[in-house]
Design a protein around this motif. Sequence first.
Motif, PDB file in Angstrom:
ATOM      1  N   ASN A 149       0.872  -1.091   0.092  1.00  0.00           N
ATOM      2  CA  ASN A 149       0.115   0.001   0.103  1.00  0.00           C
ATOM      3  C   ASN A 149       0.967   1.394  -0.220  1.00  0.00           C
ATOM      4  OD1 ASN A 149      -2.334   1.335  -0.127  1.00  0.00           O
ATOM      5  ND2 ASN A 149      -2.633   1.382   2.209  1.00  0.00           N
ATOM      6  N   ILE A 150       1.746   1.270  -0.943  1.00  0.00           N
ATOM      7  CA  ILE A 150       2.512   2.747  -1.217  1.00  0.00           C
ATOM      8  C   ILE A 150       1.891   3.159  -2.242  1.00  0.00           C
ATOM      9  CG2 ILE A 150       4.652   3.672  -1.742  1.00  0.00           C
ATOM     10  CD1 ILE A 150       4.846   1.825   0.746  1.00  0.00           C
ATOM     11  N   PRO A 151       1.470   4.529  -2.238  1.00  0.00           N
ATOM     12  CA  PRO A 151       1.641   5.435  -1.050  1.00  0.00           C
ATOM     13  C   PRO A 151       0.541   5.467  -0.107  1.00  0.00           C
ATOM     14  CG  PRO A 151       0.865   6.609  -3.010  1.00  0.00           C
ATOM     15  CD  PRO A 151       0.954   5.386  -3.679  1.00  0.00           C
ATOM     16  N   VAL A 152       0.675   6.012   0.797  1.00  0.00           N
ATOM     17  CA  VAL A 152      -0.281   6.580   1.986  1.00  0.00           C
ATOM     18  C   VAL A 152      -0.315   7.762   2.223  1.00  0.00           C
ATOM     19  CG1 VAL A 152      -0.311   4.099   2.979  1.00  0.00           C
ATOM     20  CG2 VAL A 152       0.986   6.035   3.940  1.00  0.00           C
ATOM     21  N   ASN A 153      -1.321   8.157   2.729  1.00  0.00           N
ATOM     22  CA  ASN A 153      -1.519   9.691   3.371  1.00  0.00           C
ATOM     23  C   ASN A 153      -0.867  10.068   4.546  1.00  0.00           C
ATOM     24  OD1 ASN A 153      -3.151  10.321   0.745  1.00  0.00           O
ATOM     25  ND2 ASN A 153      -5.017   9.495   1.769  1.00  0.00           N
ATOM     26  N   GLN A 185      18.949  -1.778  -1.559  1.00  0.00           N
ATOM     27  CA  GLN A 185      18.374  -1.148  -2.429  1.00  0.00           C
ATOM     28  C   GLN A 185      16.793  -1.155  -2.177  1.00  0.00           C
ATOM     29  OE1 GLN A 185      18.598  -2.766  -6.285  1.00  0.00           O
ATOM     30  NE2 GLN A 185      18.601  -4.445  -5.480  1.00  0.00           N
ATOM     31  N   VAL A 186      15.970  -0.313  -2.694  1.00  0.00           N
ATOM     32  CA  VAL A 186      14.407  -0.432  -2.526  1.00  0.00           C
ATOM     33  C   VAL A 186      13.817  -0.463  -4.018  1.00  0.00           C
ATOM     34  CG1 VAL A 186      12.456   0.843  -1.864  1.00  0.00           C
ATOM     35  CG2 VAL A 186      14.517   1.123  -0.394  1.00  0.00           C
ATOM     36  N   ARG A 187      12.847  -1.455  -4.120  1.00  0.00           N
ATOM     37  CA  ARG A 187      12.220  -1.637  -5.439  1.00  0.00           C
ATOM     38  C   ARG A 187      10.882  -1.523  -5.197  1.00  0.00           C
ATOM     39  NH1 ARG A 187      13.322  -7.155  -6.423  1.00  0.00           N
ATOM     40  NH2 ARG A 187      14.071  -7.559  -4.089  1.00  0.00           N
ATOM     41  N   TYR A 188      10.174  -1.274  -6.186  1.00  0.00           N
ATOM     42  CA  TYR A 188       8.646  -0.939  -6.370  1.00  0.00           C
ATOM     43  C   TYR A 188       8.239  -1.893  -7.421  1.00  0.00           C
ATOM     44  CZ  TYR A 188       9.671   3.065  -3.483  1.00  0.00           C
ATOM     45  OH  TYR A 188      10.121   3.966  -2.686  1.00  0.00           O
ATOM     46  N   ASN A 189       6.976  -2.725  -7.097  1.00  0.00           N
ATOM     47  CA  ASN A 189       6.299  -3.498  -7.829  1.00  0.00           C
ATOM     48  C   ASN A 189       4.787  -2.994  -7.896  1.00  0.00           C
ATOM     49  OD1 ASN A 189       8.414  -5.411  -8.051  1.00  0.00           O
ATOM     50  ND2 ASN A 189       7.864  -6.175  -6.307  1.00  0.00           N
ATOM     51  N   LYS A 190       4.346  -2.611  -9.300  1.00  0.00           N
ATOM     52  CA  LYS A 190       3.019  -2.211  -9.445  1.00  0.00           C
ATOM     53  C   LYS A 190       2.009  -3.101  -9.333  1.00  0.00           C
ATOM     54  CE  LYS A 190       4.331   1.395 -12.905  1.00  0.00           C
ATOM     55  NZ  LYS A 190       4.215   2.007 -14.351  1.00  0.00           N
ATOM     56  N   GLY A 191       0.967  -2.578  -8.381  1.00  0.00           N
ATOM     57  CA  GLY A 191      -0.236  -3.508  -8.193  1.00  0.00           C
ATOM     58  C   GLY A 191      -1.370  -3.359  -9.351  1.00  0.00           C
ATOM     59  N   ALA A 192      -2.435  -3.859  -9.032  1.00  0.00           N
ATOM     60  CA  ALA A 192      -3.713  -3.470  -9.794  1.00  0.00           C
ATOM     61  C   ALA A 192      -4.359  -2.141  -9.518  1.00  0.00           C
ATOM     62  CB  ALA A 192      -4.830  -4.623  -9.680  1.00  0.00           C
ATOM     63  N   ILE A 193      -4.807  -1.812 -10.543  1.00  0.00           N
ATOM     64  CA  ILE A 193      -5.787  -0.378 -10.472  1.00  0.00           C
ATOM     65  C   ILE A 193      -6.850  -0.480  -9.594  1.00  0.00           C
ATOM     66  CG2 ILE A 193      -6.841   1.511 -11.406  1.00  0.00           C
ATOM     67  CD1 ILE A 193      -4.982   1.675 -13.718  1.00  0.00           C
ATOM     68  N   LEU A 248       1.313   0.466  -4.773  1.00  0.00           N
ATOM     69  CA  LEU A 248       2.685  -0.436  -5.176  1.00  0.00           C
ATOM     70  C   LEU A 248       3.041  -1.273  -3.916  1.00  0.00           C
ATOM     71  CD1 LEU A 248       5.073   2.623  -6.330  1.00  0.00           C
ATOM     72  CD2 LEU A 248       3.693   0.805  -7.807  1.00  0.00           C
ATOM     73  N   THR A 249       3.750  -2.388  -4.211  1.00  0.00           N
ATOM     74  CA  THR A 249       4.457  -3.129  -2.972  1.00  0.00           C
ATOM     75  C   THR A 249       5.715  -2.885  -3.328  1.00  0.00           C
ATOM     76  OG1 THR A 249       2.623  -5.060  -3.551  1.00  0.00           O
ATOM     77  CG2 THR A 249       4.703  -5.469  -2.331  1.00  0.00           C
ATOM     78  N   MET A 250       6.202  -2.515  -2.043  1.00  0.00           N
ATOM     79  CA  MET A 250       7.846  -2.016  -2.061  1.00  0.00           C
ATOM     80  C   MET A 250       8.496  -3.265  -1.300  1.00  0.00           C
ATOM     81  SD  MET A 250       9.253   1.281  -0.158  1.00  0.00           S
ATOM     82  CE  MET A 250       8.992   0.774   1.488  1.00  0.00           C
ATOM     83  N   GLU A 251       9.599  -3.598  -2.092  1.00  0.00           N
ATOM     84  CA  GLU A 251      10.658  -4.606  -1.597  1.00  0.00           C
ATOM     85  C   GLU A 251      11.900  -4.116  -1.155  1.00  0.00           C
ATOM     86  OE1 GLU A 251      10.608  -7.440  -4.466  1.00  0.00           O
ATOM     87  OE2 GLU A 251       9.054  -8.728  -4.024  1.00  0.00           O
ATOM     88  N   ILE A 252      12.304  -4.352  -0.007  1.00  0.00           N
ATOM     89  CA  ILE A 252      13.693  -3.850   0.432  1.00  0.00           C
ATOM     90  C   ILE A 252      14.716  -4.586   0.683  1.00  0.00           C
ATOM     91  CG2 ILE A 252      14.685  -2.522   2.433  1.00  0.00           C
ATOM     92  CD1 ILE A 252      11.821  -1.037   3.166  1.00  0.00           C
ATOM     93  N   ASP A 253      15.720  -4.761  -0.102  1.00  0.00           N
ATOM     94  CA  ASP A 253      16.829  -5.642  -0.272  1.00  0.00           C
ATOM     95  C   ASP A 253      17.645  -5.173   0.975  1.00  0.00           C
ATOM     96  OD1 ASP A 253      15.686  -7.030  -2.036  1.00  0.00           O
ATOM     97  OD2 ASP A 253      16.977  -5.969  -3.564  1.00  0.00           O
ATOM     98  N   LEU A 254      18.105  -6.138   2.285  1.00  0.00           N
ATOM     99  CA  LEU A 254      18.804  -6.041   3.223  1.00  0.00           C
ATOM    100  C   LEU A 254      20.033  -6.697   3.061  1.00  0.00           C
ATOM    101  CD1 LEU A 254      16.324  -6.045   6.003  1.00  0.00           C
ATOM    102  CD2 LEU A 254      16.889  -4.102   4.800  1.00  0.00           C
ATOM    103  N   GLN A 255      21.299  -6.319   3.565  1.00  0.00           N
ATOM    104  CA  GLN A 255      22.386  -7.088   3.547  1.00  0.00           C
ATOM    105  C   GLN A 255      23.159  -6.697   5.026  1.00  0.00           C
ATOM    106  OE1 GLN A 255      25.085  -5.370   0.564  1.00  0.00           O
ATOM    107  NE2 GLN A 255      24.050  -6.853  -1.094  1.00  0.00           N
ATOM    108  N   PRO A 256      24.071  -7.772   5.455  1.00  0.00           N
ATOM    109  CA  PRO A 256      24.512  -7.679   6.771  1.00  0.00           C
ATOM    110  C   PRO A 256      25.264  -6.443   6.905  1.00  0.00           C
ATOM    111  CG  PRO A 256      25.095  -9.477   5.765  1.00  0.00           C
ATOM    112  CD  PRO A 256      24.232  -9.058   4.831  1.00  0.00           C
ATOM    113  N   PRO A 257      25.566  -5.680   8.045  1.00  0.00           N
ATOM    114  CA  PRO A 257      26.496  -4.559   7.881  1.00  0.00           C
ATOM    115  C   PRO A 257      27.970  -5.033   7.904  1.00  0.00           C
ATOM    116  CG  PRO A 257      25.426  -5.071  10.012  1.00  0.00           C
ATOM    117  CD  PRO A 257      24.966  -5.985   9.274  1.00  0.00           C
TER     118      PRO A 257
END
Length: 196
Positions: A76-80, A126-134, A141-150
């Motif tokens: 649910n990206i974006p939100v108010n 990195q941050v990635r966005y996948n488009k959802g249905a209208i 959008l669904t947002m995926e955040i890729d994480l790595q160890p520090p």
Amino acid sequence: MSLDPAVTTQIDKGGIARLDLVRFDIPGLPPKGYHMGGRDFTFNGLVYKPNRFLSMGSMTSAVGTAVTTRTITFSNIPVNDPDDAMAIIEQYNYQNSPVIIAHLCGVPNTNEVLGILASSVYEIDQVRYNKGAISGSERTLTMEIDLQPPGRSARGSTGVKRSMAEQKFDNDANDTGLEYVATNASIPEEWGQRSG
């Protein structure tokens, strides 16, 4: 890390409730937290917001120089909500920001939290966005955040130059193993034992 005795006792009883929390410390924003529950949840003084955090993802690892990564998913990206860090993350320098994923242990069918099962520290890759249905006139959008160890392995893959202080933090205080890293592509350096 040893488990809290109350957590060990509950595990021995054969039933636990697990609550997954994710905390973001993005420069320029106060700490923000999210969980998969239905209402606000306060832990260690931070209010964790509900429902947006969809998936912990799985860890992907490989042998060699690759680092273990994890992808978490938000919806649910974006939100108010102007306070929602996920909706405004692109306005901040989020790369390499710390992310803490914690798994709390609780008593099933109650609100009682007994302690922490496990926690992991990551950095945002990195941050990635996948488009959802209208839906109506709006696309979410669904947002995926890729994480790595520090640490050095993750930083090496992002191209951030390591300082000697960081090298010593990751290793021994007297470690000088990366002293010549910035110059070894252009200036021949002699390593190992010298002959004759």
